[in-house]
Write an enzyme that holds these catalytic residues in place. Structure first.
Site, PDB file in Angstrom:
ATOM      1  N   GLU A 188       0.814  -1.211   0.000  1.00 43.34           N
ATOM      2  CA  GLU A 188       0.000   0.000   0.000  1.00 43.34           C
ATOM      3  C   GLU A 188       0.848   1.263   0.000  1.00 43.34           C
ATOM      4  O   GLU A 188       0.520   2.234  -0.663  1.00 43.34           O
ATOM      5  CB  GLU A 188      -0.953   0.005   1.200  1.00 43.34           C
ATOM      6  N   ASP A 195      -9.446   6.346  -2.372  1.00 47.24           N
ATOM      7  CA  ASP A 195      -8.234   6.705  -3.099  1.00 47.24           C
ATOM      8  C   ASP A 195      -8.659   7.346  -4.425  1.00 47.24           C
ATOM      9  O   ASP A 195      -9.838   7.648  -4.620  1.00 47.24           O
ATOM     10  CB  ASP A 195      -7.358   5.477  -3.335  1.00 47.24           C
ATOM     11  N   TYR A 207      -6.605   6.432   4.248  1.00 41.39           N
ATOM     12  CA  TYR A 207      -6.751   5.433   3.189  1.00 41.39           C
ATOM     13  C   TYR A 207      -5.989   4.150   3.544  1.00 41.39           C
ATOM     14  O   TYR A 207      -6.528   3.046   3.476  1.00 41.39           O
ATOM     15  CB  TYR A 207      -6.250   5.957   1.831  1.00 41.39           C
TER      16      TYR A 207
END
Length: 343
Positions: A40, A141, A123
């Site tokens: 991520e 996102d 996020y």
DNA sequence: TACCCGTGGGG
DNA sequence: TCCCCAAGGGT
């Protein structure tokens, strides 16, 4: 949206992703909190295809959070070299030490706890909840912003607080609760897949979209206008002078401070002074580079008397540069101007 | 809030 | 060539 509409949305989305979604990305194989965090962070503002080889190398060199926590910064930066946004790498190192030292090596498994990790925002916390723990973790996102702005015909700047609140509110409502039959992991992945491969920025595939019936932008013929584009600004041009010392296949480099551009990377010594104020210089070359927020016009020269001012500098054999992190344009320049030695 | 922070892909 | 923009976060 009514509860029925929400259920309909979730099922159409997941049913589409079952056949059209991405299921073979490296970080989907055996997701752990650590591997999800690494992927991520790498994927922030970076395309999937770019990340894949970096992710593979990273997990080979730093297979566990303990291995990362114990790693040397230069070794870490060497693995991040070329990915950009280098504070991500430094924060990932901090994150590993934080989890190992402050959390007894165990990742927090709630949103608040995850957001305390360096480099983890709203996020990423939601993504770790969804992908690593398969629990409730709303994500917003770029993909989700685009998808929601079209589905609900949301106008206005994405950076504005009103639009941002609206998008997060929608994400919170549409994300299935932890104990529902729907998998949070599959839901989050389906959202991203839909945004990335169908509801694309340009020429989205509305004709085959399973959500076309409820898309307010499509109904009002505004798909191409949403999300509202950012006002464009012309990038300022900055100049820089870099000092070149190459002796016996060794080059003199300085470690850049953590806070500015190219933080933590090794670079040619940089000077801001106008060139005509520096005596005894020899031109080596020049290059241009465009960052996200300015353009750089760089000149590389040799200033014999300046090298000794850099106590923090070190000499590196050219064949060891792969073991440290260098800015991409600097690395390219060095390779170009030392190429003949390899023949 | 708006700016800082990289690099590369694709139209 | 130029432009947008990509699984954002920190300040």
């Amino acid at each position: 949206m009514s509860a029925t509409d929400i259920l309909g949305f979730q099922h159409r989305l997941l049913s589409w992703a079952e056949t059209q979604g991405r299921h073979d990305l490296p970080w989907q194989l055996n997701p752990t909190p650590y591997s999800v965090l690494v992927s991520e962070i790498m994927l922030q503002q970076t395309q999937v295809a770019t990340v894949i080889p970096y992710f593979e190398r990273w997990m080979t060199s730093f297979p566990t959070i303990d291995a990362l926590a114990a790693a040397e910064e230069d070794h870490i930066m060497a693995h991040w070299q070329g990915l950009g946004y280098y504070s991500r790498a430094r924060n990932l190192h901090k994150a590993a030490r934080y989890v190992v030292e402050q959390c007894d090596g165990e990742f927090p498994s709630d949103l608040k706890g995850l957001e305390c990790i360096p480099g983890v925002g709203r996020y990423t916390a939601g993504a770790v909840m969804s992908f690593a723990f398969d629990r409730y973790g709303p994500i917003v996102d770029g993909n989700v912003k685009r998808l929601f702005c079209r589905l609900f015909a949301i106008e206005g700047q994405l950076a504005s607080s009103t639009v941002s609140k609206r998008l997060w509110s929608l994400a919170e409502q549409l994300t299935p609760a932890t104990d529902q039959p729907l998998s949070n992991r599959r839901f989050a992945q389906s959202l991203l897949d839909m945004g990335a491969t169908l509801c694309k920025p340009k020429s989205p595939d509305c004709t085959i979209c399973p959500l076309a019936n409820q898309c307010q932008a499509l109904a009002s013929n505004r798909v191409s206008e949403l999300p509202t584009p950012k006002p464009k600004k012309t990038l300022p041009v900055k100049t820089a002078i870099f000092d070149w010392h190459l002796v016996d296949q060794e080059i003199f480099l300085v470690k850049r401070p953590a806070d500015g551009i190219w933080g933590g990377l090794w670079c040619l010594p940089e000077y801001q002074q106008p060139l005509d104020q520096v005596a005894e210089t020899k031109a080596i070359g020049r290059f241009r580079h465009t960052f996200s927020h300015y353009k750089l016009a760089a000149e590389v020269i040799n200033m014999a008397q300046h090298r000794s001012e850099h106590q923090s500098g070190k000499w590196f054999a050219l064949d060891t540069l792969a073991t440290i992190g260098l800015p991409k344009p600097i690395k390219s320049f060095i390779e170009k101007h030392t190429a003949k030695a390899a023949d």
